[in-house]
Design a protein around this motif. Structure first.
Motif, PDB file in Angstrom:
ATOM      1  N   HIS A   1      67.049  54.682 -53.794  1.00 20.99           N
ATOM      2  CA  HIS A   1      67.464  53.713 -52.667  1.00 20.99           C
ATOM      3  C   HIS A   1      66.280  52.683 -52.167  1.00 20.99           C
ATOM      4  O   HIS A   1      65.529  53.062 -51.561  1.00 20.99           O
ATOM      5  CB  HIS A   1      68.025  54.440 -51.315  1.00 20.99           C
ATOM      6  CG  HIS A   1      68.829  53.370 -50.574  1.00 20.99           C
ATOM      7  ND1 HIS A   1      69.496  53.679 -49.339  1.00 20.99           N
ATOM      8  CD2 HIS A   1      68.912  51.975 -50.730  1.00 20.99           C
ATOM      9  CE1 HIS A   1      69.893  52.855 -48.945  1.00 20.99           C
ATOM     10  NE2 HIS A   1      69.833  51.784 -49.869  1.00 20.99           N
ATOM     11  N   GLY A   2      66.276  51.717 -52.815  1.00 23.41           N
ATOM     12  CA  GLY A   2      65.228  50.528 -52.758  1.00 23.41           C
ATOM     13  C   GLY A   2      65.127  50.252 -51.227  1.00 23.41           C
ATOM     14  O   GLY A   2      66.246  49.921 -50.661  1.00 23.41           O
ATOM     15  N   GLU A   3      64.096  50.133 -50.850  1.00 20.07           N
ATOM     16  CA  GLU A   3      63.987  49.701 -49.219  1.00 20.07           C
ATOM     17  C   GLU A   3      63.763  47.980 -49.310  1.00 20.07           C
ATOM     18  O   GLU A   3      62.786  47.600 -49.807  1.00 20.07           O
ATOM     19  CB  GLU A   3      62.825  50.507 -48.235  1.00 20.07           C
ATOM     20  CG  GLU A   3      62.901  50.041 -47.102  1.00 20.07           C
ATOM     21  CD  GLU A   3      61.957  50.861 -46.316  1.00 20.07           C
ATOM     22  OE1 GLU A   3      61.590  50.399 -45.018  1.00 20.07           O
ATOM     23  OE2 GLU A   3      61.421  51.692 -46.603  1.00 20.07           O
ATOM     24  N   VAL A   4      64.460  47.442 -48.381  1.00 20.14           N
ATOM     25  CA  VAL A   4      64.623  46.047 -48.138  1.00 20.14           C
ATOM     26  C   VAL A   4      63.678  45.735 -46.806  1.00 20.14           C
ATOM     27  O   VAL A   4      63.991  46.477 -45.818  1.00 20.14           O
ATOM     28  CB  VAL A   4      65.858  45.359 -47.822  1.00 20.14           C
ATOM     29  CG1 VAL A   4      65.891  43.850 -47.360  1.00 20.14           C
ATOM     30  CG2 VAL A   4      66.832  45.650 -49.133  1.00 20.14           C
ATOM     31  N   VAL A   5      62.527  45.061 -46.820  1.00 25.61           N
ATOM     32  CA  VAL A   5      61.879  44.671 -45.886  1.00 25.61           C
ATOM     33  C   VAL A   5      61.959  43.067 -45.383  1.00 25.61           C
ATOM     34  O   VAL A   5      61.994  42.336 -46.158  1.00 25.61           O
ATOM     35  CB  VAL A   5      60.548  44.940 -45.947  1.00 25.61           C
ATOM     36  CG1 VAL A   5      60.162  46.724 -45.839  1.00 25.61           C
ATOM     37  CG2 VAL A   5      59.545  44.362 -46.981  1.00 25.61           C
ATOM     38  N   GLN A   6      62.153  42.827 -44.069  1.00 31.12           N
ATOM     39  CA  GLN A   6      61.987  41.468 -43.758  1.00 31.12           C
ATOM     40  C   GLN A   6      60.400  41.109 -43.324  1.00 31.12           C
ATOM     41  O   GLN A   6      59.718  41.515 -42.641  1.00 31.12           O
ATOM     42  CB  GLN A   6      62.758  41.282 -42.587  1.00 31.12           C
ATOM     43  CG  GLN A   6      64.315  41.733 -42.567  1.00 31.12           C
ATOM     44  CD  GLN A   6      64.941  40.585 -43.444  1.00 31.12           C
ATOM     45  OE1 GLN A   6      64.471  39.482 -43.568  1.00 31.12           O
ATOM     46  NE2 GLN A   6      66.106  41.040 -44.131  1.00 31.12           N
TER      47      GLN A   6
ATOM     48  N   PHE B   1      62.537  44.030 -56.940  1.00 28.66           N
ATOM     49  CA  PHE B   1      61.685  43.443 -55.933  1.00 28.66           C
ATOM     50  C   PHE B   1      61.802  44.331 -54.602  1.00 28.66           C
ATOM     51  O   PHE B   1      61.616  43.670 -53.445  1.00 28.66           O
ATOM     52  CB  PHE B   1      62.053  42.184 -55.902  1.00 28.66           C
ATOM     53  CG  PHE B   1      61.844  41.265 -57.149  1.00 28.66           C
ATOM     54  CD1 PHE B   1      60.458  40.953 -57.397  1.00 28.66           C
ATOM     55  CD2 PHE B   1      62.797  40.993 -57.940  1.00 28.66           C
ATOM     56  CE1 PHE B   1      60.149  40.349 -58.541  1.00 28.66           C
ATOM     57  CE2 PHE B   1      62.578  40.317 -59.112  1.00 28.66           C
ATOM     58  CZ  PHE B   1      61.174  40.159 -59.368  1.00 28.66           C
ATOM     59  N   LEU B   2      62.206  45.690 -54.670  1.00 33.74           N
ATOM     60  CA  LEU B   2      62.254  46.570 -53.464  1.00 33.74           C
ATOM     61  C   LEU B   2      61.197  47.484 -53.642  1.00 33.74           C
ATOM     62  O   LEU B   2      60.483  47.772 -54.377  1.00 33.74           O
ATOM     63  CB  LEU B   2      63.662  47.198 -53.583  1.00 33.74           C
ATOM     64  CG  LEU B   2      65.064  46.218 -53.742  1.00 33.74           C
ATOM     65  CD1 LEU B   2      66.263  46.861 -54.043  1.00 33.74           C
ATOM     66  CD2 LEU B   2      65.051  45.498 -52.312  1.00 33.74           C
ATOM     67  N   LEU B   3      61.135  48.128 -52.348  1.00 27.75           N
ATOM     68  CA  LEU B   3      60.020  49.134 -51.956  1.00 27.75           C
ATOM     69  C   LEU B   3      60.770  50.479 -52.555  1.00 27.75           C
ATOM     70  O   LEU B   3      61.511  50.804 -52.017  1.00 27.75           O
ATOM     71  CB  LEU B   3      59.425  49.217 -50.763  1.00 27.75           C
ATOM     72  CG  LEU B   3      58.835  47.787 -50.396  1.00 27.75           C
ATOM     73  CD1 LEU B   3      58.517  47.968 -48.701  1.00 27.75           C
ATOM     74  CD2 LEU B   3      57.574  47.315 -51.230  1.00 27.75           C
TER      75      LEU B   3
ATOM     76  N   PRO C   1      57.969  48.940 -41.868  1.00 28.52           N
ATOM     77  CA  PRO C   1      57.820  49.986 -40.932  1.00 28.52           C
ATOM     78  C   PRO C   1      56.948  51.089 -41.517  1.00 28.52           C
ATOM     79  O   PRO C   1      56.551  50.952 -42.772  1.00 28.52           O
ATOM     80  CB  PRO C   1      59.263  50.661 -40.743  1.00 28.52           C
ATOM     81  CG  PRO C   1      59.960  50.192 -41.796  1.00 28.52           C
ATOM     82  CD  PRO C   1      59.214  48.734 -42.426  1.00 28.52           C
ATOM     83  N   GLN C   2      56.631  52.194 -40.592  1.00 30.36           N
ATOM     84  CA  GLN C   2      55.441  52.991 -40.994  1.00 30.36           C
ATOM     85  C   GLN C   2      56.211  53.846 -42.435  1.00 30.36           C
ATOM     86  O   GLN C   2      55.102  54.327 -43.140  1.00 30.36           O
ATOM     87  CB  GLN C   2      55.413  54.123 -40.120  1.00 30.36           C
ATOM     88  CG  GLN C   2      54.362  53.540 -39.064  1.00 30.36           C
ATOM     89  CD  GLN C   2      52.999  53.135 -39.366  1.00 30.36           C
ATOM     90  OE1 GLN C   2      52.435  53.833 -40.312  1.00 30.36           O
ATOM     91  NE2 GLN C   2      52.394  52.221 -38.764  1.00 30.36           N
ATOM     92  N   ASP C   3      57.299  54.101 -42.817  1.00 33.49           N
ATOM     93  CA  ASP C   3      58.047  54.637 -43.798  1.00 33.49           C
ATOM     94  C   ASP C   3      57.431  53.857 -45.028  1.00 33.49           C
ATOM     95  O   ASP C   3      57.937  54.468 -46.095  1.00 33.49           O
ATOM     96  CB  ASP C   3      59.479  54.908 -43.706  1.00 33.49           C
ATOM     97  CG  ASP C   3      60.250  53.855 -44.074  1.00 33.49           C
ATOM     98  OD1 ASP C   3      59.529  52.692 -43.771  1.00 33.49           O
ATOM     99  OD2 ASP C   3      61.478  53.920 -44.393  1.00 33.49           O
ATOM    100  N   THR C   4      57.152  52.948 -45.016  1.00 33.39           N
ATOM    101  CA  THR C   4      56.654  52.085 -46.356  1.00 33.39           C
ATOM    102  C   THR C   4      55.362  52.614 -46.661  1.00 33.39           C
ATOM    103  O   THR C   4      54.848  51.864 -47.751  1.00 33.39           O
ATOM    104  CB  THR C   4      56.707  50.691 -46.102  1.00 33.39           C
ATOM    105  OG1 THR C   4      56.008  50.207 -45.027  1.00 33.39           O
ATOM    106  CG2 THR C   4      58.108  50.079 -45.745  1.00 33.39           C
ATOM    107  N   ALA C   5      54.483  53.185 -46.036  1.00 32.81           N
ATOM    108  CA  ALA C   5      53.343  53.633 -46.285  1.00 32.81           C
ATOM    109  C   ALA C   5      52.949  53.950 -47.714  1.00 32.81           C
ATOM    110  O   ALA C   5      51.953  53.625 -48.481  1.00 32.81           O
ATOM    111  CB  ALA C   5      52.749  54.728 -45.553  1.00 32.81           C
ATOM    112  N   ASN C   6      53.864  54.856 -48.273  1.00 35.97           N
ATOM    113  CA  ASN C   6      53.748  55.366 -49.688  1.00 35.97           C
ATOM    114  C   ASN C   6      54.849  54.640 -50.503  1.00 35.97           C
ATOM    115  O   ASN C   6      55.185  55.111 -51.566  1.00 35.97           O
ATOM    116  CB  ASN C   6      53.834  56.789 -49.551  1.00 35.97           C
ATOM    117  CG  ASN C   6      52.364  57.419 -49.207  1.00 35.97           C
ATOM    118  OD1 ASN C   6      51.390  57.046 -49.493  1.00 35.97           O
ATOM    119  ND2 ASN C   6      52.604  58.336 -48.118  1.00 35.97           N
ATOM    120  N   LYS C   7      55.357  53.666 -50.073  1.00 35.50           N
ATOM    121  CA  LYS C   7      56.106  52.710 -51.086  1.00 35.50           C
ATOM    122  C   LYS C   7      55.374  51.579 -51.621  1.00 35.50           C
ATOM    123  O   LYS C   7      54.618  50.908 -51.013  1.00 35.50           O
ATOM    124  CB  LYS C   7      57.389  52.382 -50.386  1.00 35.50           C
ATOM    125  CG  LYS C   7      58.443  53.725 -49.866  1.00 35.50           C
ATOM    126  CD  LYS C   7      59.551  53.356 -49.137  1.00 35.50           C
ATOM    127  CE  LYS C   7      60.452  54.518 -48.777  1.00 35.50           C
ATOM    128  NZ  LYS C   7      61.624  53.824 -48.048  1.00 35.50           N
TER     129      LYS C   7
END
Length: 429
Positions: free
Chosen positions: A197-202, A347-349, A363-369
């Motif tokens: 599940h790719g993470e979308v960041v703004q 193009f997602l994390l 957010p902090q959960d993207t540290a290892n993404k």
């Protein structure tokens, strides 16, 4: 005249069917209106007279050749280089096989976690400890004098290298509608039995303060517009302040005053020329001869069967011409709108087990993404992954874990012949 109820029902049903048919027709028309984005390595370095753009309209008086020349020009201390920097021109880090592409160059990023496990940007001491550089994770390798040279304190124990990224075709990436990327993210759990599940960041839009858009540029999706990406890089990679990033990271040894990137005789600053150049580039082309071979065709099917295509999305269509993006600061032109591109990326994390521990706009959960690496142009590279730590494609695949554990396992289970076919397919990109 009164119409019997059953006739009303029949009439409504017919009208509904007609509307559905018309809607389907409109969808088909929209799909038919999309055309393939032009592809080619058509920006030979330091030979802009031979370069060919994707057909984008230029500002009055400007040319694609001039945009490329500005992109390739070397900065000097006199016009604002430094005090800390990594390179003297854009093309230093974006050149293989021609201007705007990727390279073997990496940048250094560091930081540490606080007592709650949250990432914190470093404090870098310079000038014998008299001055500090804060508020960013990047550490520049070069300085215009020893007083400004950055070094890494022992306290900053999160350390990583990141490869310079390809920018060819990024005008088309910028023109992807936010909803398209969000839809890809929402579809991935179903395609992967819930594993992906790719993470979308703004990401903030510097040219439209206070506004955000779905991030797509940089290893952390830290930028959503090319102009923001460029303005940030001009300051942090070359030390050139500009209207989007007007303050130098340090004044130690600084020889200039005010914003260093000023408009030229056309009213365009360097960052405008850089953006125009990148928006005018074609997408990286495939090796069509190799792609037509039986081995590559079988490899492409294996690529999909193994599950690589869940994240490395083959085809995306850009927004229609006239779509206003980047917080109202850019309108998708004819050259970039309704174009089908084949980036082999969402193009997602994602967390695939190779994360660098750095947090930027997410957010902090993207540290290892990290952003899914677009695979277009892969055949022009000798080193792979975000840190360029893999010297072969199969080693790069073997490093995939986390969300990519299942595809990596399936790759390992392929026969030697099948592995070679899949790698042959990748060599066409």
């Amino acid at each position: 005249m009164l119409i019997p109820h059953w006739r009303k029902v029949l009439l409504c049903s017919c009208l509904f069917a007609i509307l559905i048919a018309l809607g389907a027709g409109l969808v088909r028309v929209a799909a038919k209106s999309a055309t393939e984005a032009p592809a080619g390595f058509n920006t030979p370095s330091f030979n802009s007279a031979q370069s060919v753009s994707n057909g984008i309209a230029e500002p009055t008086g400007d040319t694609f050749a001039r945009d490329q020349q500005v992109y390739e020009q070397n900065e000097t201390v006199a016009n604002g280089l430094g005090p800390v920097y990594n390179a003297t021109s854009c093309v230093t880090c974006h050149q293989n096989p021609n201007s705007g592409a990727a390279s073997q160059i990496t940048e250094l990023r560091v930081g540490h976690n606080d007592e709650n496990g949250n990432f914190v940007n470093p404090t870098i001491f310079i000038n014998d400890g008299k001055n500090t550089i804060t508020g960013r994770s990047i550490v520049n390798d070069r300085a215009i004098g020893p007083e400004a040279q950055e070094t890494i304190p022992a306290t900053e124990n999160i350390r990583t290298l990141r490869a310079a990224l390809n920018t060819l075709g990024d005008g088309f990436v910028e023109a992807i509608d936010d909803k398209t990327l969000i839809a890809i993210a929402e579809e991935q759990p179903e395609l992967s039995e819930g594993r992906v599940h790719g993470e979308v960041v703004q990401a903030p839009i510097f040219e439209a303060p206070g506004q955000t858009r779905v991030g797509r540029f940089g290893w952390k999706d830290q930028h959503s517009s090319l102009l923001s990406f460029i303005g940030d890089a001009y300051l942090n990679e070359m030390g050139i302040s500009n209207r989007l990033r007007p303050t130098n990271v340090t004044n130690v040894l600084n020889t200039t005053t005010g914003v260093e990137d000023q408009p030229d005789d056309l009213g365009l600053a360097d960052i405008d020329h850089f953006a125009q150049f990148i928006r005018g580039t074609m997408v990286p082309p495939r090796d069509t001869v190799l792609a037509a071979t039986p081995a590559a065709l079988r490899g492409g099917e294996l690529f999909r069967r193994v599950g690589c295509s869940v994240c490395h999305v083959q085809s995306i269509t850009t927004a229609p011409p006239g779509t206003v993006i980047d917080g109202g600061m850019f309108t998708v032109p004819e050259a970039l709108g309704d174009k089908i591109i084949h980036p082999f990326s969402d193009f997602l994390l994602h967390d695939i087990g190779t994360g660098d521990g750095i947090v930027q706009v997410g957010p902090q959960d993207t540290a290892n993404k990290l952003r899914t690496a677009p695979l277009w142009g892969l055949r022009t590279k000798a080193r792979f992954m975000h840190d360029l730590g893999s010297l072969s494609v199969d080693n790069a695949i073997s490093r995939h874990d986390g969300e990519a554990r299942q595809p990596a396992r399936r790759f390992r289970e392929l026969s030697p012949e099948e592995k070679e076919e899949l790698i042959t397919f990748l060599k066409t990109l």
